[in-house]
Design a protein around this motif. Sequence first.
Motif, PDB file in Angstrom:
ATOM      1  N   ALA A  74     -10.270 -21.904  12.756  1.00  0.00           N
ATOM      2  CA  ALA A  74     -10.954 -21.089  11.756  1.00  0.00           C
ATOM      3  C   ALA A  74     -11.356 -21.996  10.613  1.00  0.00           C
ATOM      4  CB  ALA A  74     -10.035 -19.979  11.246  1.00  0.00           C
ATOM      5  N   ASP A  92     -14.913 -17.290  12.579  1.00  0.00           N
ATOM      6  CA  ASP A  92     -13.587 -16.686  12.515  1.00  0.00           C
ATOM      7  C   ASP A  92     -13.464 -15.459  13.414  1.00  0.00           C
ATOM      8  OD1 ASP A  92     -12.974 -18.656  10.739  1.00  0.00           O
ATOM      9  OD2 ASP A  92     -12.608 -17.365   9.027  1.00  0.00           O
ATOM     10  N   LEU A  93     -14.430 -14.541  13.315  1.00  0.00           N
ATOM     11  CA  LEU A  93     -14.281 -13.276  14.038  1.00  0.00           C
ATOM     12  C   LEU A  93     -14.596 -13.383  15.519  1.00  0.00           C
ATOM     13  CD1 LEU A  93     -14.001 -12.152  11.173  1.00  0.00           C
ATOM     14  CD2 LEU A  93     -15.158 -10.108  11.988  1.00  0.00           C
ATOM     15  N   THR A  96     -11.962 -15.465  17.273  1.00  0.00           N
ATOM     16  CA  THR A  96     -10.693 -14.735  17.362  1.00  0.00           C
ATOM     17  C   THR A  96     -10.775 -13.595  18.363  1.00  0.00           C
ATOM     18  OG1 THR A  96     -10.086 -15.305  15.096  1.00  0.00           O
ATOM     19  CG2 THR A  96      -9.023 -13.366  16.049  1.00  0.00           C
ATOM     20  N   PHE A 112      -0.962 -16.190  14.913  1.00  0.00           N
ATOM     21  CA  PHE A 112      -2.192 -16.444  14.161  1.00  0.00           C
ATOM     22  C   PHE A 112      -1.871 -17.047  12.804  1.00  0.00           C
ATOM     23  CE2 PHE A 112      -5.562 -14.461  11.292  1.00  0.00           C
ATOM     24  CZ  PHE A 112      -6.468 -15.492  11.502  1.00  0.00           C
ATOM     25  N   SER A 114      -3.093 -17.221   9.538  1.00  0.00           N
ATOM     26  CA  SER A 114      -3.996 -16.599   8.581  1.00  0.00           C
ATOM     27  C   SER A 114      -3.895 -17.384   7.273  1.00  0.00           C
ATOM     28  CB  SER A 114      -3.616 -15.123   8.406  1.00  0.00           C
ATOM     29  OG  SER A 114      -4.464 -14.463   7.520  1.00  0.00           O
ATOM     30  N   THR A 144     -12.558 -12.633   6.037  1.00  0.00           N
ATOM     31  CA  THR A 144     -12.589 -12.979   7.462  1.00  0.00           C
ATOM     32  C   THR A 144     -11.179 -13.099   8.028  1.00  0.00           C
ATOM     33  OG1 THR A 144     -12.760 -15.366   7.018  1.00  0.00           O
ATOM     34  CG2 THR A 144     -14.815 -14.142   7.287  1.00  0.00           C
ATOM     35  N   LYS A 145     -10.274 -13.700   7.259  1.00  0.00           N
ATOM     36  CA  LYS A 145      -8.888 -13.824   7.741  1.00  0.00           C
ATOM     37  C   LYS A 145      -8.244 -12.450   7.901  1.00  0.00           C
ATOM     38  CE  LYS A 145      -8.646 -18.377   7.604  1.00  0.00           C
ATOM     39  NZ  LYS A 145     -10.056 -18.622   7.231  1.00  0.00           N
ATOM     40  N   CYS A 148      -9.555 -10.793  10.972  1.00  0.00           N
ATOM     41  CA  CYS A 148      -8.950 -11.362  12.184  1.00  0.00           C
ATOM     42  C   CYS A 148      -7.568 -10.768  12.435  1.00  0.00           C
ATOM     43  CB  CYS A 148      -8.848 -12.883  12.062  1.00  0.00           C
ATOM     44  SG  CYS A 148     -10.425 -13.746  12.220  1.00  0.00           S
TER      45      CYS A 148
END
Length: 315
Positions: A74, A92-93, A96, A112, A114, A144-145, A148
Motif C-alpha cells: 500500500a 490500496d483498494l 486489497t 493487514f 493499516s 484508503t486504509k 481496506c
Amino acid sequence: MRVLVTGAGDFLGRRLLEALRRDRPEGRRILGIDRHPQPPLDGVTLLDVDPFEADTLNAAVADFDPTVVFHLAALASVARSSETPAYAWRADLLGTLNLAEAVARTRATLVFLSSTVVYGAAFRDKPRPDEAVTPRPDTISGRTKSACEYILRDVLANAGVKHLVLRPANYIGPGQSETFAAASFAGQIARIERGLAPPILAVGDLAAGRDFIDVSDVTAACLRVLDRVEELPDGGIYNVGTGIVTPVSAILDAFRGLTDAAFTVQVELDRTRPTGVRSQGCDPSAFMAATGWAPAIPLPESLAAMLDAARARVG
C-alpha cells in the motif's frame, strides 16, 4: 508454516522478509510478492505479481497455499497519497480487494498493516487513541486504509477466513524514503556535510507531533503476531507504537546534536500538510498485553542509524 508477504520491496516489507528468514524455524517457507523485480534473498522465494491483476494474484496465492499472509502492499506516505489520489485509491483498494478474494479461497490468516492515520480527526479529542476510538480519517491515506479494513472484514468474514489488523504509528529507520520528515532531515544533513548542498535545511511543520517507532520494532511486532496467531481473536485490531508523541522540532534538535555541520532552517509550504491534526499518537497497551511485545529501540538510536545510513549513501 507458509508465510506470504505482499509489498516485498517496500521499506517495511523487505525488513519483514529478512526477519522471517533469520527467525525461520524448520519447515517454514517464505514467499514475497511485489509488482517489481526484487533483489534475491536467501531462503525467500520472490515473485513479480501485480496486485491489480486478479488472475495472476489468485494463481500465486493458490499455488503457495499460505498459512499466514502479511499484507503490506500500500502507499505508506500520506503526502504521496494526497498528491496522487486516484492512484492511492486504486493501489490500496483494488490491490486489497484482489488479495482478500484470493485469500478467501484458502485457510490462511491475513494480517493487514493499516496505520494509526485512520484515526484522523479523532486525534483532536484524544491525541493517543486506543482501539475503542472510532476512526475519523481526514486524509486520503487515512480514508484508503480505513476502507481496506472494511474490505477485509466483509470479504474474509463472509468466507470464514480469519484476519487481524495492525495499526502502526510513524515508523522510521535507515533507508526510508525522504518523503518522510525524519528521513528527509537525515538525507539533507548528510549532503550538507559533504558539501553537496547549501547549508539550508528545508522543513515542514516543526510543531507537529507524531509517535515515532523504529521499523525494526514494527517488524518484531509482526513476528510476535506470527507466534500468537492462533491465540489472537478474529478481527482483532491493535495499535503498534511507543505511546509517546514527539514534536518534529525535537527530531530536528536530535539531528543537530549528531552533526558538526552548521545550517539554517527554512520552512517550505509544500512540506506542510494543509489538513490533518498536528498531534498524532496512539495507545499500544492492548497489543502489548495480548502479545508481550514492547518497543525496544530508543528514538535517539533510530535517528543516529538513519543519519549514518544517509552518510553512507552520499559517500
